[in-house]
Motif scaffolding. Structure first.
Motif, PDB file in Angstrom:
ATOM      1  N   THR A 186       0.906  -1.164   0.093  1.00  0.00           N
ATOM      2  CA  THR A 186      -0.035  -0.064  -0.100  1.00  0.00           C
ATOM      3  C   THR A 186       0.934   1.330   0.038  1.00  0.00           C
ATOM      4  N   LEU A 187       1.724   1.349   0.892  1.00  0.00           N
ATOM      5  CA  LEU A 187       2.553   2.790   1.158  1.00  0.00           C
ATOM      6  C   LEU A 187       3.551   2.985   0.017  1.00  0.00           C
ATOM      7  N   PRO A 188       3.956   1.787  -0.688  1.00  0.00           N
ATOM      8  CA  PRO A 188       5.089   2.507  -1.593  1.00  0.00           C
ATOM      9  C   PRO A 188       4.485   3.079  -2.636  1.00  0.00           C
ATOM     10  N   ASP A 189       3.002   2.820  -3.106  1.00  0.00           N
ATOM     11  CA  ASP A 189       2.345   3.345  -4.456  1.00  0.00           C
ATOM     12  C   ASP A 189       1.846   4.609  -3.728  1.00  0.00           C
ATOM     13  N   ALA A 190       1.468   4.634  -2.506  1.00  0.00           N
ATOM     14  CA  ALA A 190       1.099   6.011  -2.009  1.00  0.00           C
ATOM     15  C   ALA A 190       2.018   6.924  -1.430  1.00  0.00           C
ATOM     16  N   GLY A 191       3.186   6.755  -1.507  1.00  0.00           N
ATOM     17  CA  GLY A 191       4.300   7.603  -0.880  1.00  0.00           C
ATOM     18  C   GLY A 191       4.371   8.889  -1.236  1.00  0.00           C
ATOM     19  N   TRP A 192       4.028   9.434  -2.210  1.00  0.00           N
ATOM     20  CA  TRP A 192       3.872  10.756  -2.521  1.00  0.00           C
ATOM     21  C   TRP A 192       2.898  11.500  -1.652  1.00  0.00           C
ATOM     22  N   ALA A 193       1.627  10.782  -1.699  1.00  0.00           N
ATOM     23  CA  ALA A 193       0.494  11.221  -0.823  1.00  0.00           C
ATOM     24  C   ALA A 193       0.718  11.269   0.578  1.00  0.00           C
ATOM     25  N   LEU A 194       1.548  10.241   1.303  1.00  0.00           N
ATOM     26  CA  LEU A 194       2.018  10.410   2.544  1.00  0.00           C
ATOM     27  C   LEU A 194       2.907  11.464   2.822  1.00  0.00           C
ATOM     28  N   LEU A 195       4.025  11.587   2.130  1.00  0.00           N
ATOM     29  CA  LEU A 195       5.040  12.682   2.232  1.00  0.00           C
ATOM     30  C   LEU A 195       4.215  13.978   2.317  1.00  0.00           C
TER      31      LEU A 195
END
Length: 272
Positions: A186-195
């Motif tokens: 989940t998080l690798p693909d959503a990395g930009w949103a998380l950052l």
């Protein structure tokens, strides 16, 4: 609409946008920097070496770090729950997450004061047990947590909704646990949103004034964050010191925005 008018309209809108941004954003920042450097760079830097100024900087950095870590964990949990599962009360939970955006920070500070102040519901009990939340650092952390909670959650929710659930369901079927699925799928693909959410939380936490002003007690050198210290300096007619601290806060905020822009551009290049 003629071809000539269709060409003029984008130009007018662009000029209008730059004019508004210049008046509302660029001009105030330029004035802050000008006032901070009015007596020279050396004088401005010397004001930041004052013990109360250093205490405000340390407190702001500490609170921001704690709040960012907690809200990142809470935002990931909230976004995962709301986008990967269907359950009753989901809309209510979304509304509660967005509540800090619509509620005045001053009201949030008053609520914490009502709960944890000396005359509050739990203030006396906490005081008897040596626990101090109102007019202390824990109260500042609570107030900042409240006003900054939506940023990571809302940013991640928008992206996770686009992701769908197929990848996570496939990972679970292959035997991956929750943490492996979250970290590796989940998080690798959503990395930009998380950052992006983390940077927005950081910038908001550093600049929070209303809720912190109410719950902190405004104690110089103890519970004054950078925004509160700016107000103290300005009210004390120490304008150069006030604008120097404000300039530092502005520069940190601008750096955060630039980092966010750089990361966004890098992500778009990697994911065209």
């Amino acid at each position: 609409m003629t071809r000539q008018s269709s060409r003029i309209t984008p130009v007018v809108l662009t000029l209008l946008s730059y004019t508004i941004i210049g008046l509302l954003i660029v001009l105030p920042v330029a004035l802050i920097l000008h006032e901070a450097l009015r007596q020279g760079l050396h004088t401005a830097l010397e004001t930041l070496k004052d013990p109360e100024a250093r205490s405000a900087i340390r407190l702001t950095a500490c609170v921001t770090a704690i709040v960012t870590v907690i809200n990142t964990a809470g935002g990931i949990a909230a976004a995962w729950t709301l986008t990967k599962y269907d359950f009753r009360g989901a809309r209510l939970l979304v509304s509660l997450i967005e509540l800090p955006i619509s509620v005045s920070p001053v009201i949030a500070g008053l609520v914490w004061l009502l709960l944890f102040g000396r005359q509050g519901w739990w203030g006396n009990w906490l005081g008897h047990h040596g626990l101090h939340i109102a007019f202390a650092v824990p109260g500042i952390i609570l107030a900042t947590l409240f006003v900054t909670f939506p940023y990571v959650a809302r940013t991640l929710m928008s992206y996770m909704e686009q992701q769908g659930r197929a990848a996570e369901e496939a990972a679970f079927l292959l035997g991956a646990g929750f943490w492996k699925t979250l970290i590796h799928v989940t998080l690798p693909d959503a990395g930009w949103a998380l950052l992006s959410g983390i940077l927005l939380t950081t910038a908001r936490a550093m600049g929070e004034f209303g809720a912190v002003s109410v719950i902190s007690g405004h104690i110089p050198g103890v519970t004054e964050t950078m925004p509160l210290h700016i107000e103290t300096l300005y009210n004390g007619y120490q304008s150069v010191a006030a604008f120097a601290m404000a300039a530092l806060l502005v520069l940190v905020a601008m750096t955060t925005v630039l980092i966010r822009m750089f990361l966004e551009r890098s992500f778009r290049k990697q994911h065209p």
